[in-house]
Write a protein that holds these residues in place. Structure first.
Motif, short mmCIF file in Angstrom:
data_model
loop_
_atom_site.label_atom_id
_atom_site.label_comp_id
_atom_site.label_asym_id
_atom_site.label_seq_id
_atom_site.Cartn_x
_atom_site.Cartn_y
_atom_site.Cartn_z
N PHE A 1 -9.10 8.98 2.77
CA PHE A 1 -9.07 8.78 1.19
C PHE A 1 -9.37 10.09 0.77
O PHE A 1 -9.78 10.17 -0.07
CB PHE A 1 -9.77 7.71 0.88
CG PHE A 1 -9.55 6.33 1.46
CD1 PHE A 1 -8.54 5.44 0.87
CD2 PHE A 1 -10.03 5.79 2.70
CE1 PHE A 1 -8.00 4.23 1.34
CE2 PHE A 1 -9.84 4.60 3.06
CZ PHE A 1 -8.52 3.74 2.64
N LYS A 2 -8.97 11.17 1.49
CA LYS A 2 -9.24 12.56 1.17
C LYS A 2 -8.03 13.23 1.47
O LYS A 2 -7.08 13.10 2.36
CB LYS A 2 -10.53 12.98 1.75
CG LYS A 2 -11.70 12.39 1.36
CD LYS A 2 -12.79 13.17 1.60
CE LYS A 2 -14.25 12.53 1.63
NZ LYS A 2 -15.46 13.18 2.48
N ILE B 1 -4.46 11.48 2.50
CA ILE B 1 -3.99 10.63 1.39
C ILE B 1 -2.75 11.01 1.00
O ILE B 1 -1.80 10.08 0.92
CB ILE B 1 -5.08 10.87 0.09
CG1 ILE B 1 -4.89 9.55 -0.77
CG2 ILE B 1 -4.92 12.03 -0.44
CD1 ILE B 1 -5.83 9.51 -1.94
N PHE C 1 -2.71 0.38 5.10
CA PHE C 1 -4.16 0.39 5.42
C PHE C 1 -4.54 -0.07 6.69
O PHE C 1 -5.23 0.75 7.34
CB PHE C 1 -4.86 -0.52 4.21
CG PHE C 1 -6.38 -0.61 4.39
CD1 PHE C 1 -7.08 0.30 4.02
CD2 PHE C 1 -7.02 -1.58 5.17
CE1 PHE C 1 -8.46 0.30 4.14
CE2 PHE C 1 -8.49 -1.77 5.32
CZ PHE C 1 -9.16 -0.60 4.95
#
Length: 224
Positions: free
Chosen positions: A92-93, A97, A196
């Motif tokens: 999520f960085k 991402i 996910f």
């Protein structure tokens, strides 16, 4: 008096006979035993080493040794969970991402060429199931000559969680009713969940590989 490698091996073999099967857990207990033995040998160099190992074991009254084993086991497990969560967060960085967004867009674009979205998501479910069992095969297919490490065996817990999530995704993708339509109706949501789960698998695979590399560095003579 410093404990020799041969003496450390003696402690390790004794703990193995006592039922401590995971080498990484044994290593932590070996260090505990070794520190006690060093103090005893400094005071009395003529002590019988093997007998003193047994004496230290017997000094753990009642459930003392079981508590020590439990403590060291939790220590290894805690490192695994911490590493797994840290790896998952990296997705999520940037730049990961961007990879996630690109993957989602590619799948959404590919879906537009399918006549039935149900078939499309059946293929995606099959991909997740294949990946899950691939990881299970890598972790679980070990011959009796291989050394066993808790930090690698913990990947089986990851597999169980991943497999349950995949089964829920698979079942939800095939359910068709009004309640489902409200909760999990759009292809957009399904693709988000798929991406996910794919990243969840990727993080688990990465942690497993990194742990394996680290173990090979720490225990170069071990068979993995």
């Amino acid at each position: 008096m410093e404990i020799s490698k041969e003496q450390l091996l003696q402690i390790d073999q004794y703990l193995l006979k006592c039922g401590v099967k995971f080498l990484d857990v044994r290593s932590e207990i070996v260090d505990h035993f070794a520190s006690i033995l060093e103090k005893k040998l400094n005071n009395n160099p003529g002590l019988d080493f093997n007998k003193e190992i047994q004496n230290i074991h017997s000094d753990f009254k009642d459930n003392g040794f079981k508590n020590l084993l439990k403590e060291k086991t939790k220590s290894v497990q805690k490192r695994f969970y911490k590493q797994s969560v840290a790896q998952l967060i990296t997705f999520f960085k940037l730049p990961k991402i961007l990879i996630m967004v690109a993957l989602f867009c590619a799948l959404y674009w590919s879906m537009s060429f399918m006549e039935e979205t149900a078939s499309f998501f059946s293929v995606l479910s099959g991909v997740l199931i294949f990946l899950g069992f691939r990881l299970l095969f890598n972790v679980n297919m070990r011959n009796s000559k291989k050394d066993t490490f808790l930090v690698l065996n913990m990947t089986l817990y990851f597999f169980n969680i991943f497999y349950v999530c995949v089964m829920i995704f698979n079942v939800a993708s095939g359910v068709k009713n009004e309640i489902y339509f409200l909760i999990f109706s759009t292809s957009f949501i399904k693709l988000v969940v798929f991406v996910f789960l794919l990243l969840f698998y990727w993080s688990g695979e990465y942690v497993y590989r990194q742990n394996k590399k680290e173990i090979q560095k720490q225990y170069p003579n071990c068979v993995l």
